[in-house]
Enzyme design. Structure first.
Site, short mmCIF file in Angstrom:
data_model
loop_
_atom_site.label_atom_id
_atom_site.label_comp_id
_atom_site.label_asym_id
_atom_site.label_seq_id
_atom_site.Cartn_x
_atom_site.Cartn_y
_atom_site.Cartn_z
CE LYS A 23 10.81 -19.49 31.77
NZ LYS A 23 9.70 -20.11 32.44
CB THR A 48 8.00 -17.93 35.43
OG1 THR A 48 8.18 -18.90 34.39
CG2 THR A 48 6.93 -16.95 35.02
CG ASP A 71 4.91 -27.21 36.22
OD1 ASP A 71 4.79 -25.97 36.32
OD2 ASP A 71 5.47 -27.77 35.26
#
Length: 152
Positions: A23, A48, A71
């Site tokens: 990150k 993120t 995702d």
């Protein structure tokens, strides 16, 4: 499989994803390239995206965190033609509980032929390409042709 073309506009729709150990690298990369990224539409998985926004003040459309379905959300957006490129700094040294989701995301990005950068060097090459700053086309599967064949 038959193919067709999809136009990527000058202002790209960019997905930003990073595993926990990566990150800070992605945040730093975004900070370094803030001016180049600013005109584009940025999406990110939850944690993120929030961290990038806090550090860079870039506008981010946040999805769920990766392990909570982010995702998968990105994969859906890619399949719908709503993401033009993917910057995904992943950690090859540590497995994550949602590895199957990560693999599915990489697969769908490949199926729909969107540019993918998985590390700083590749991300730098991608955004320094003339195609990054202009309208361009990518070849994609012809889903209607695929469906027509399957329904014969």
């Amino acid at each position: 499989m038959q193919t067709t073309y999809r136009k990527l506009t000058k202002n790209k729709k960019i997905a930003l994803v990073a595993h926990d150990h990566c990150k800070q690298d992605l945040i730093q990369w975004c900070q370094t390239n803030r001016t180049l990224l600013q005109p584009h539409i940025l999406y990110a998985t939850g944690t993120t995206g929030n961290l990038i926004h806090q550090e860079t003040n870039l506008e981010i459309k946040n999805l769920l965190s990766g392990p909570m379905g982010g995702d998968q959300q990105l994969g859906g957006l890619i399949a719908e033609g709503k993401i033009d490129l993917l910057i995904f700094f992943w950690d090859p040294m540590n497995a994550v509980p949602h590895d199957p989701d990560v693999k599915a995301l990489m697969r769908i990005a490949t199926v729909w032929n969107i540019p993918v950068a998985m590390n700083i060097a590749t991300a730098d090459f991608l955004i320094s390409s003339p195609a990054f700053q202009q309208e361009t086309e990518i070849r994609i599967p012809d889903y209607q042709g695929y469906l027509k064949e399957r329904l014969k």
